[in-house]
Design an enzyme around this catalytic site. Sequence first.
Site, PDB file in Angstrom:
ATOM      1  N   LEU A  75      -4.490   2.929   1.597  1.00 17.44           N
ATOM      2  CA  LEU A  75      -4.352   3.445   2.957  1.00 17.44           C
ATOM      3  C   LEU A  75      -3.229   4.457   3.111  1.00 17.44           C
ATOM      4  CD1 LEU A  75      -4.957   0.143   4.942  1.00 17.44           C
ATOM      5  CD2 LEU A  75      -6.612   1.880   4.238  1.00 17.44           C
ATOM      6  N   CYS A  76      -2.619   4.873   2.002  1.00 24.04           N
ATOM      7  CA  CYS A  76      -1.575   5.892   2.063  1.00 24.04           C
ATOM      8  C   CYS A  76      -2.179   7.284   2.185  1.00 24.04           C
ATOM      9  CB  CYS A  76      -0.697   5.833   0.813  1.00 24.04           C
ATOM     10  SG  CYS A  76       0.494   4.490   0.830  1.00 24.04           S
ATOM     11  N   HIS A  77      -1.479   8.141   2.915  1.00 24.85           N
ATOM     12  CA  HIS A  77      -1.911   9.526   3.060  1.00 24.85           C
ATOM     13  C   HIS A  77      -1.468  10.348   1.852  1.00 24.85           C
ATOM     14  CE1 HIS A  77      -1.787   7.970   7.175  1.00 24.85           C
ATOM     15  NE2 HIS A  77      -2.719   8.860   7.461  1.00 24.85           N
ATOM     16  N   MET A 111       6.498   4.782   0.791  1.00 22.94           N
ATOM     17  CA  MET A 111       5.669   4.244  -0.283  1.00 22.94           C
ATOM     18  C   MET A 111       5.801   5.075  -1.557  1.00 22.94           C
ATOM     19  SD  MET A 111       4.657   1.587   1.088  1.00 22.94           S
ATOM     20  CE  MET A 111       3.894   1.087  -0.447  1.00 22.94           C
ATOM     21  N   GLU A 112       6.026   6.363  -1.401  1.00 28.14           N
ATOM     22  CA  GLU A 112       6.208   7.212  -2.581  1.00 28.14           C
ATOM     23  C   GLU A 112       7.492   6.839  -3.314  1.00 28.14           C
ATOM     24  OE1 GLU A 112       3.021   8.922  -0.407  1.00 28.14           O
ATOM     25  OE2 GLU A 112       4.970   8.182   0.278  1.00 28.14           O
ATOM     26  N   ASP A 126       7.714  -1.399 -20.575  1.00 26.89           N
ATOM     27  CA  ASP A 126       6.878  -1.038 -21.721  1.00 26.89           C
ATOM     28  C   ASP A 126       7.723  -0.516 -22.877  1.00 26.89           C
ATOM     29  OD1 ASP A 126       4.371  -0.392 -23.122  1.00 26.89           O
ATOM     30  OD2 ASP A 126       4.927   1.686 -22.721  1.00 26.89           O
TER      31      ASP A 126
END
Length: 351
Positions: A75-77, A111-112, A126
């Site tokens: 749902l992120c733009h 969110m980014e 990793d």
Amino acid sequence: MSDLSHVDSEGRARMVDVSAKPETARVAVASGVLRTTSEVVALVRADGMPKADVLTTARLAGIAGAKKTSELIPLCHQLALSSVEVRFELSSDAIEIEARAKTKGPTGVEMEALTAVAVAGLTLHDMVKAVDPAAVLDGVRLLTKDGGKHGHWQRPDSGATDVDAAQHISESGAHAHGDRTHTPSPAIPSSGEGARSAVVLVASTGVAAGTRVDKTGPVLTEWLTGQGFSVRGPLICADADIAAGLRDALDGAPGLVITTGGTGASPTDATPEATLSLLDRELPGVAESIRRRGTDTFPLAALSRGVAGLCGATVIVNLPGSPGGVRDGMAVLEPLLDHLLAQVAGGGRHE
């Protein structure tokens, strides 16, 4: 349910329509920590891991992750990111991660920034798993955000990690940097830009390369927070990159920028020149008072070429790169700052 922006009145997930929102400059900072072993940290410092160049690889992965946030989180733009920075701090048994994302648009970049931290952390895992498969990525969280209707927000408990006094970090450039800042205090109300916002910038090639520990930036950050400032940084740059570091520090028009380092007479010391190129007006009395206080106890303080002045409505002050020089600067600035910033803002006239 209807109070949640990503849920409609019937409780169904939706993508928020942001077309009516104004475009503003938006910045978000997030952090996290990879808990590992002292052996891993020593190998990362020495660039001795089986998978080479651990931090550079993780930084690039974090930046790439931020760019792909809308593909990973439904749902992120999609955002046109103007910058993404991923930074690291190595403690005795952990690698702290901080990411700063910036855009100009109708919706935020929280969110980014969070995705950059998460992807950088997973990449670190990793890279180190051959030595420590039990490493843990922990504490991924938002620290601050600016822009939009609500202006500035700072996480009240942004000291949630317990790594080395829970100090989050900041660095810039092509290598991992070793500075550390204090645990931020509760959010200070702010309009985003303004006189009670400050940036700490450390010019040190050694700190930028990870071969030295920053002993000045955290002290300044803690002191400024105690003076009621909302602080960004410490930002770290190599001496040769001080001009770019100052441009970054001035982003968002903070009320105050304090630099440390690069004020001496060595060929690589370029902080005064970079600062003078930006100043509209100098404050020579401030710089001279700092030098004079230093020479009272340490004659070599006279060699500092630090300057002070105004770049628009931002006060810039250069301090030496030593803890003693920073203490001298704080002692001089503390009784001046409120009146100085009030004058710059158009008030604070003498009675």
